[in-house]
Design a protein around this motif. Sequence first.
Motif, PDB file in Angstrom:
ATOM      1  N   TYR A 182       0.798  -1.267  -0.073  1.00  0.00           N
ATOM      2  CA  TYR A 182      -0.041  -0.180  -0.049  1.00  0.00           C
ATOM      3  C   TYR A 182       0.769   1.111  -0.081  1.00  0.00           C
ATOM      4  CZ  TYR A 182      -3.783   3.310   1.202  1.00  0.00           C
ATOM      5  OH  TYR A 182      -4.810   4.192   1.263  1.00  0.00           O
ATOM      6  N   GLY A 183       0.645   2.164  -1.040  1.00  0.00           N
ATOM      7  CA  GLY A 183       1.483   3.333  -0.950  1.00  0.00           C
ATOM      8  C   GLY A 183       2.485   3.275  -2.017  1.00  0.00           C
ATOM      9  N   ALA A 184       3.017   2.057  -2.333  1.00  0.00           N
ATOM     10  CA  ALA A 184       3.985   1.944  -3.231  1.00  0.00           C
ATOM     11  C   ALA A 184       3.719   2.057  -4.527  1.00  0.00           C
ATOM     12  CB  ALA A 184       4.777   0.533  -3.209  1.00  0.00           C
ATOM     13  N   ASN A 185       4.356   3.460  -5.281  1.00  0.00           N
ATOM     14  CA  ASN A 185       3.797   3.890  -6.425  1.00  0.00           C
ATOM     15  C   ASN A 185       3.803   2.701  -7.800  1.00  0.00           C
ATOM     16  OD1 ASN A 185       2.893   6.250  -5.344  1.00  0.00           O
ATOM     17  ND2 ASN A 185       4.852   7.659  -6.266  1.00  0.00           N
ATOM     18  N   ASN A 186       5.051   1.938  -7.663  1.00  0.00           N
ATOM     19  CA  ASN A 186       5.058   0.930  -8.771  1.00  0.00           C
ATOM     20  C   ASN A 186       4.311  -0.454  -8.277  1.00  0.00           C
ATOM     21  OD1 ASN A 186       6.808  -0.148  -7.328  1.00  0.00           O
ATOM     22  ND2 ASN A 186       8.469   0.391  -8.513  1.00  0.00           N
ATOM     23  N   ALA A 187       3.543  -0.288  -7.392  1.00  0.00           N
ATOM     24  CA  ALA A 187       3.070  -1.801  -7.038  1.00  0.00           C
ATOM     25  C   ALA A 187       2.161  -2.357  -8.048  1.00  0.00           C
ATOM     26  CB  ALA A 187       1.963  -1.596  -5.738  1.00  0.00           C
ATOM     27  N   TYR A 188       1.368  -1.546  -8.976  1.00  0.00           N
ATOM     28  CA  TYR A 188       0.941  -2.127 -10.045  1.00  0.00           C
ATOM     29  C   TYR A 188       1.693  -2.927 -10.989  1.00  0.00           C
ATOM     30  CZ  TYR A 188       3.466   1.153 -13.208  1.00  0.00           C
ATOM     31  OH  TYR A 188       4.318   1.831 -13.828  1.00  0.00           O
ATOM     32  N   LEU A 189       2.902  -2.987 -10.742  1.00  0.00           N
ATOM     33  CA  LEU A 189       3.805  -3.811 -11.579  1.00  0.00           C
ATOM     34  C   LEU A 189       3.879  -5.426 -10.998  1.00  0.00           C
ATOM     35  CD1 LEU A 189       6.997  -1.535 -12.263  1.00  0.00           C
ATOM     36  CD2 LEU A 189       5.397  -2.175 -13.826  1.00  0.00           C
ATOM     37  N   ALA A 190       3.458  -5.412  -9.659  1.00  0.00           N
ATOM     38  CA  ALA A 190       3.402  -6.725  -9.156  1.00  0.00           C
ATOM     39  C   ALA A 190       2.409  -7.805  -9.647  1.00  0.00           C
ATOM     40  CB  ALA A 190       3.273  -6.462  -7.652  1.00  0.00           C
ATOM     41  N   PRO A 191       2.653  -8.869  -9.890  1.00  0.00           N
ATOM     42  CA  PRO A 191       1.781  -9.631 -10.545  1.00  0.00           C
ATOM     43  C   PRO A 191       0.625  -9.849  -9.797  1.00  0.00           C
ATOM     44  CG  PRO A 191       3.819 -10.720 -10.979  1.00  0.00           C
ATOM     45  CD  PRO A 191       4.113  -9.451 -10.085  1.00  0.00           C
ATOM     46  N   GLY A 192      -0.545  -9.749 -10.113  1.00  0.00           N
ATOM     47  CA  GLY A 192      -1.880  -9.816  -9.591  1.00  0.00           C
ATOM     48  C   GLY A 192      -2.374  -8.923  -8.479  1.00  0.00           C
ATOM     49  N   TYR A 193      -1.544  -7.796  -8.362  1.00  0.00           N
ATOM     50  CA  TYR A 193      -1.838  -7.076  -7.326  1.00  0.00           C
ATOM     51  C   TYR A 193      -2.963  -5.888  -7.580  1.00  0.00           C
ATOM     52  CZ  TYR A 193      -1.228  -3.038  -4.244  1.00  0.00           C
ATOM     53  OH  TYR A 193      -1.741  -1.924  -3.132  1.00  0.00           O
ATOM     54  N   LYS A 194      -3.837  -5.894  -6.585  1.00  0.00           N
ATOM     55  CA  LYS A 194      -4.723  -4.808  -6.807  1.00  0.00           C
ATOM     56  C   LYS A 194      -4.981  -3.763  -5.592  1.00  0.00           C
ATOM     57  CE  LYS A 194      -7.984  -8.552  -8.531  1.00  0.00           C
ATOM     58  NZ  LYS A 194      -9.428  -9.435  -8.325  1.00  0.00           N
ATOM     59  N   ASP A 195      -4.773  -2.493  -6.189  1.00  0.00           N
ATOM     60  CA  ASP A 195      -4.745  -1.516  -5.312  1.00  0.00           C
ATOM     61  C   ASP A 195      -6.079  -1.221  -4.617  1.00  0.00           C
ATOM     62  OD1 ASP A 195      -4.469   1.041  -3.928  1.00  0.00           O
ATOM     63  OD2 ASP A 195      -3.441   1.985  -5.686  1.00  0.00           O
ATOM     64  N   PRO A 196      -6.205  -1.549  -3.428  1.00  0.00           N
ATOM     65  CA  PRO A 196      -7.348  -1.209  -2.793  1.00  0.00           C
ATOM     66  C   PRO A 196      -8.130   0.125  -2.676  1.00  0.00           C
ATOM     67  CG  PRO A 196      -5.551  -1.197  -1.026  1.00  0.00           C
ATOM     68  CD  PRO A 196      -4.982  -1.490  -2.505  1.00  0.00           C
TER      69      PRO A 196
END
Length: 313
Positions: A287-301
Motif C-alpha cells: 500500500y502506497g508503493a507507486n509501482n505496486a501495479y507492476l507486481a503480478p496480480g496486485y490490486k490497489d485497494p
Amino acid sequence: MTEDQTERRRRDLEKLPRVQRERLSHIDFKLYFLGELRRSDVVARFETAPAGATRDIAQYKEIAPENLELDNVTKTYRITPNFTPLFEHSPQRVLTALSQGFGEGIGEPRQPLVRCEIQTALSLPKMSVLAPITRAINLGKAVRLAYTSVESGRTERELVPLALVDIGLRWHVRAFDRKRQQFRDFVFTRMDTPTVLDDSPVLKEETAEYDVQWSRIIELELVPHPTHPRPEVVLMDYDMPEGVLKVKVRAANAGYMLRRGTVDCSPDHNLTGPEYALWLRDSLALYGANNAYLAPGYKDPRAESPDKSNKPL
C-alpha cells in the motif's frame, strides 16, 4: 573449528594490512571454490613478485594450516578435508567472479573461472551515457539530456540522478525530474548526450532524502504458493527455514522486484502456473508503493485504476 580457533584467526587477520588481507582472501577463494592454488595465481592477480606471493601463501598457512597442503610434484596447493574458509565470501561476488573472472587485463574480455553459462543481457547502457550519470551521482550534480519517453516522445530534460537500479531486464536511474518536479525512474537506453551541469546547484528538495518512495523501506513476507504441488521444494529453493522469506525493499523498487521474482501478489493467490512459486502473504504491505501495479496480480485497494506515477518515462 572451535570458537577459540575462530577468534584467533580473526585477531591474526586484523593485525595485517588491508592489501595483504585482500591477497589472503584471494588465496582463500581459490582454495574454497576451485580446490587448488598456485603461486602464479597470486602473482597474476596482484602483479606481485614471486617472492611476495610465497610470503602471502606462508602467511595464510600460518593462520590456517589445516586449510591447504602442498603437492610437491606439481607445486600446487590443494584444499584439505578439514578446510574452513578464512573469510566470508559474498555469494553475488563469488558467482560474478566464477562466471566472468576477475577482469585482469585492460580491455580484455573476462574469462569464467569454471565452465558456466549466463543469460545474455538484452539491454545495456552506452558507456558515453552511463559515465556522466554516475559522475553526477558521485559529485551531487544535475545533468541536462535529451530523453525519449513513451508518453512525451523526445524532450529536453534536467535531471538530478540519485541512484542506479538493476531490475534484471535493464538498468535505470532514479532521479529528480525538474520538468515534472517529481522523482521518477529513467531508462538509460532512452537517454542521449547527458551533460553534467557544474553551474546548476542541486536544491535540498531534489536530493534522495526528500524522495519518499526511495526512503521508505517495505518488509514483504513471501511464502510458498498455496497451489504449488511441492512446497517443500520452494522452501529449499529460497532458504526459508521457518516457511517465510522476509525481504526488505525500497518502495520505489518493490514492484520491479516482485515482477522479476514472479511473485503472486493477488489477495486470494489466484494466479496459477509453474512460474508462481511464491505468494505475497499480505498484499497490503504494498500500500502506497507507486509501482505496486507492476507486481503480478496486485490490486490497489484505493482505486479501480492503478497509480502509475512511478512508471519509467
